[in-house]
Scaffold this motif. Sequence first.
Motif, PDB file in Angstrom:
ATOM      1  N   PRO A   1     -16.117 -35.270  35.181  1.00 14.45           N
ATOM      2  CA  PRO A   1     -16.825 -34.361  34.384  1.00 14.45           C
ATOM      3  C   PRO A   1     -15.653 -33.881  33.140  1.00 14.45           C
ATOM      4  CG  PRO A   1     -17.283 -33.413  36.662  1.00 14.45           C
ATOM      5  CD  PRO A   1     -16.242 -34.744  36.760  1.00 14.45           C
ATOM      6  N   GLN A   2     -16.235 -33.587  32.028  1.00 17.39           N
ATOM      7  CA  GLN A   2     -15.452 -33.017  31.086  1.00 17.39           C
ATOM      8  C   GLN A   2     -14.746 -31.920  31.576  1.00 17.39           C
ATOM      9  OE1 GLN A   2     -17.145 -32.120  27.585  1.00 17.39           O
ATOM     10  NE2 GLN A   2     -15.296 -31.527  26.304  1.00 17.39           N
ATOM     11  N   GLY A   3     -13.339 -31.734  31.171  1.00 17.36           N
ATOM     12  CA  GLY A   3     -12.637 -30.517  31.728  1.00 17.36           C
ATOM     13  C   GLY A   3     -11.816 -30.800  33.069  1.00 17.36           C
ATOM     14  N   TYR A   4     -12.059 -31.701  33.679  1.00 17.60           N
ATOM     15  CA  TYR A   4     -11.365 -31.881  35.067  1.00 17.60           C
ATOM     16  C   TYR A   4     -10.513 -33.213  35.209  1.00 17.60           C
ATOM     17  CZ  TYR A   4     -14.930 -28.650  36.771  1.00 17.60           C
ATOM     18  OH  TYR A   4     -15.669 -27.642  37.192  1.00 17.60           O
ATOM     19  N   TYR A   5      -9.541 -33.028  35.861  1.00 21.77           N
ATOM     20  CA  TYR A   5      -8.645 -34.280  35.979  1.00 21.77           C
ATOM     21  C   TYR A   5      -8.384 -34.129  37.432  1.00 21.77           C
ATOM     22  CZ  TYR A   5      -4.485 -36.921  35.540  1.00 21.77           C
ATOM     23  OH  TYR A   5      -3.661 -37.751  35.672  1.00 21.77           O
ATOM     24  N   PRO A  20      -4.810 -30.584  39.475  1.00 19.57           N
ATOM     25  CA  PRO A  20      -5.787 -29.823  38.387  1.00 19.57           C
ATOM     26  C   PRO A  20      -7.103 -29.979  38.729  1.00 19.57           C
ATOM     27  CG  PRO A  20      -4.413 -31.439  37.524  1.00 19.57           C
ATOM     28  CD  PRO A  20      -4.277 -31.778  38.905  1.00 19.57           C
ATOM     29  N   THR A  21      -7.685 -28.634  39.168  1.00 22.52           N
ATOM     30  CA  THR A  21      -9.056 -28.734  39.864  1.00 22.52           C
ATOM     31  C   THR A  21     -10.012 -28.233  38.777  1.00 22.52           C
ATOM     32  OG1 THR A  21      -8.690 -26.511  40.617  1.00 22.52           O
ATOM     33  CG2 THR A  21      -8.047 -28.399  42.056  1.00 22.52           C
ATOM     34  N   ALA A  22      -9.670 -27.451  37.686  1.00 23.14           N
ATOM     35  CA  ALA A  22     -10.848 -27.133  36.792  1.00 23.14           C
ATOM     36  C   ALA A  22     -10.011 -26.875  35.428  1.00 23.14           C
ATOM     37  CB  ALA A  22     -11.211 -25.517  37.263  1.00 23.14           C
ATOM     38  N   ARG A  23     -10.985 -26.242  34.519  1.00 18.07           N
ATOM     39  CA  ARG A  23     -10.681 -26.226  33.154  1.00 18.07           C
ATOM     40  C   ARG A  23      -9.158 -25.343  33.089  1.00 18.07           C
ATOM     41  NH1 ARG A  23     -14.578 -27.352  29.452  1.00 18.07           N
ATOM     42  NH2 ARG A  23     -16.645 -27.441  30.573  1.00 18.07           N
ATOM     43  N   ASP A  24      -8.984 -24.661  33.860  1.00 17.66           N
ATOM     44  CA  ASP A  24      -7.658 -23.833  33.541  1.00 17.66           C
ATOM     45  C   ASP A  24      -7.027 -23.528  35.100  1.00 17.66           C
ATOM     46  OD1 ASP A  24      -9.109 -21.890  34.917  1.00 17.66           O
ATOM     47  OD2 ASP A  24      -8.731 -20.245  33.408  1.00 17.66           O
ATOM     48  N   LEU A  25      -7.070 -24.359  36.091  1.00 15.93           N
ATOM     49  CA  LEU A  25      -6.572 -24.156  37.176  1.00 15.93           C
ATOM     50  C   LEU A  25      -5.628 -25.419  37.733  1.00 15.93           C
ATOM     51  CD1 LEU A  25      -6.179 -22.383  39.703  1.00 15.93           C
ATOM     52  CD2 LEU A  25      -8.329 -23.280  40.356  1.00 15.93           C
ATOM     53  N   PHE A  39      -1.941 -21.835  39.830  1.00 11.72           N
ATOM     54  CA  PHE A  39      -1.420 -21.836  38.544  1.00 11.72           C
ATOM     55  C   PHE A  39      -2.497 -21.921  37.524  1.00 11.72           C
ATOM     56  CE2 PHE A  39       0.895 -23.460  35.139  1.00 11.72           C
ATOM     57  CZ  PHE A  39       1.998 -22.762  35.084  1.00 11.72           C
ATOM     58  N   ARG A  40      -2.380 -20.846  36.750  1.00 10.31           N
ATOM     59  CA  ARG A  40      -3.720 -20.779  35.978  1.00 10.31           C
ATOM     60  C   ARG A  40      -3.072 -20.641  34.309  1.00 10.31           C
ATOM     61  NH1 ARG A  40      -8.836 -20.072  37.145  1.00 10.31           N
ATOM     62  NH2 ARG A  40      -9.022 -19.454  39.271  1.00 10.31           N
ATOM     63  N   VAL A  41      -3.854 -21.663  33.553  1.00  6.91           N
ATOM     64  CA  VAL A  41      -3.473 -21.660  32.017  1.00  6.91           C
ATOM     65  C   VAL A  41      -4.905 -21.131  31.294  1.00  6.91           C
ATOM     66  CG1 VAL A  41      -2.640 -22.881  30.062  1.00  6.91           C
ATOM     67  CG2 VAL A  41      -1.997 -23.530  32.419  1.00  6.91           C
ATOM     68  N   PRO A  42      -5.037 -19.791  31.396  1.00  8.03           N
ATOM     69  CA  PRO A  42      -6.108 -18.959  30.950  1.00  8.03           C
ATOM     70  C   PRO A  42      -6.771 -19.479  29.292  1.00  8.03           C
ATOM     71  CG  PRO A  42      -5.143 -17.428  31.894  1.00  8.03           C
ATOM     72  CD  PRO A  42      -4.011 -18.435  31.584  1.00  8.03           C
ATOM     73  N   GLY A  43      -8.099 -19.872  29.486  1.00  7.85           N
ATOM     74  CA  GLY A  43      -8.573 -20.127  28.117  1.00  7.85           C
ATOM     75  C   GLY A  43      -8.522 -21.800  27.756  1.00  7.85           C
ATOM     76  N   TRP A  44      -7.925 -22.466  28.602  1.00  8.80           N
ATOM     77  CA  TRP A  44      -7.739 -23.883  28.148  1.00  8.80           C
ATOM     78  C   TRP A  44      -8.830 -24.629  28.592  1.00  8.80           C
ATOM     79  CZ3 TRP A  44      -2.394 -26.405  28.850  1.00  8.80           C
ATOM     80  CH2 TRP A  44      -1.536 -26.069  28.097  1.00  8.80           C
ATOM     81  N   PHE A  59       5.599 -28.358  34.284  1.00  7.94           N
ATOM     82  CA  PHE A  59       4.775 -29.542  33.945  1.00  7.94           C
ATOM     83  C   PHE A  59       4.830 -30.199  32.549  1.00  7.94           C
ATOM     84  CE2 PHE A  59       2.867 -27.071  37.250  1.00  7.94           C
ATOM     85  CZ  PHE A  59       2.857 -28.017  38.560  1.00  7.94           C
ATOM     86  N   VAL A  60       4.573 -31.149  32.358  1.00 10.51           N
ATOM     87  CA  VAL A  60       4.149 -31.877  31.085  1.00 10.51           C
ATOM     88  C   VAL A  60       2.709 -32.231  31.276  1.00 10.51           C
ATOM     89  CG1 VAL A  60       4.591 -33.554  29.194  1.00 10.51           C
ATOM     90  CG2 VAL A  60       6.540 -32.406  30.570  1.00 10.51           C
ATOM     91  N   MET A  61       2.103 -31.849  30.039  1.00  5.70           N
ATOM     92  CA  MET A  61       0.647 -32.231  30.206  1.00  5.70           C
ATOM     93  C   MET A  61       0.046 -32.703  29.053  1.00  5.70           C
ATOM     94  SD  MET A  61      -1.200 -28.690  31.190  1.00  5.70           S
ATOM     95  CE  MET A  61       0.010 -28.392  32.652  1.00  5.70           C
ATOM     96  N   SER A  62      -1.131 -33.346  29.036  1.00 10.84           N
ATOM     97  CA  SER A  62      -2.192 -33.267  28.003  1.00 10.84           C
ATOM     98  C   SER A  62      -2.995 -32.496  28.122  1.00 10.84           C
ATOM     99  CB  SER A  62      -2.389 -34.823  27.541  1.00 10.84           C
ATOM    100  OG  SER A  62      -3.485 -34.845  26.741  1.00 10.84           O
ATOM    101  N   ALA A  63      -3.541 -31.456  27.327  1.00 12.41           N
ATOM    102  CA  ALA A  63      -4.646 -30.712  27.670  1.00 12.41           C
ATOM    103  C   ALA A  63      -5.592 -30.374  26.193  1.00 12.41           C
ATOM    104  CB  ALA A  63      -4.418 -29.420  28.366  1.00 12.41           C
ATOM    105  N   GLU A  64      -6.639 -29.767  26.221  1.00 12.30           N
ATOM    106  CA  GLU A  64      -7.426 -29.149  25.467  1.00 12.30           C
ATOM    107  C   GLU A  64      -6.994 -27.761  25.407  1.00 12.30           C
ATOM    108  OE1 GLU A  64     -11.386 -29.722  26.302  1.00 12.30           O
ATOM    109  OE2 GLU A  64     -11.489 -31.704  25.647  1.00 12.30           O
ATOM    110  N   GLU A  65      -6.502 -26.958  24.336  1.00  8.94           N
ATOM    111  CA  GLU A  65      -6.293 -25.827  24.449  1.00  8.94           C
ATOM    112  C   GLU A  65      -7.686 -24.876  24.288  1.00  8.94           C
ATOM    113  OE1 GLU A  65      -3.177 -24.443  21.672  1.00  8.94           O
ATOM    114  OE2 GLU A  65      -2.564 -26.390  21.290  1.00  8.94           O
ATOM    115  N   ARG A  66      -8.477 -25.267  23.902  1.00  6.43           N
ATOM    116  CA  ARG A  66      -9.982 -24.781  23.815  1.00  6.43           C
ATOM    117  C   ARG A  66     -11.154 -25.670  24.161  1.00  6.43           C
ATOM    118  NH1 ARG A  66      -9.887 -21.965  18.418  1.00  6.43           N
ATOM    119  NH2 ARG A  66      -8.197 -23.024  18.415  1.00  6.43           N
ATOM    120  N   PRO A  67     -11.873 -25.608  24.876  1.00  2.00           N
ATOM    121  CA  PRO A  67     -13.213 -26.494  24.841  1.00  2.00           C
ATOM    122  C   PRO A  67     -13.485 -27.019  23.630  1.00  2.00           C
ATOM    123  CG  PRO A  67     -13.528 -24.554  26.423  1.00  2.00           C
ATOM    124  CD  PRO A  67     -12.595 -24.323  25.421  1.00  2.00           C
ATOM    125  N   GLY A  68     -13.481 -28.531  23.604  1.00  2.00           N
ATOM    126  CA  GLY A  68     -14.057 -28.936  22.476  1.00  2.00           C
ATOM    127  C   GLY A  68     -12.814 -29.304  21.245  1.00  2.00           C
TER     128      GLY A  68
END
Length: 76
Positions: A1-5, A20-25, A39-44, A59-68
Amino acid sequence: PQGYYWEPRWSPDGQFIATPTARDLILLTPVQGGPPREFRVPGWGGFNSLEWLASGKGFVMSAEERPGKLSSSHQI
């Protein structure tokens, strides 16, 4: 699903598994047992890739800073 890795990553020293289990966790699970640390990255919006730094201190990661939003690379 979108937002999950879902692919877990072993720490360079073999002591933790980062998942990584959820959008910001990210869960940091000790290999020797015990409860995972959160380990949370709030709002990602979600993780696209995740790798440990060689030092094991982040970590080094590729992520959406905000949904969309478009993904970008980050070091945390």
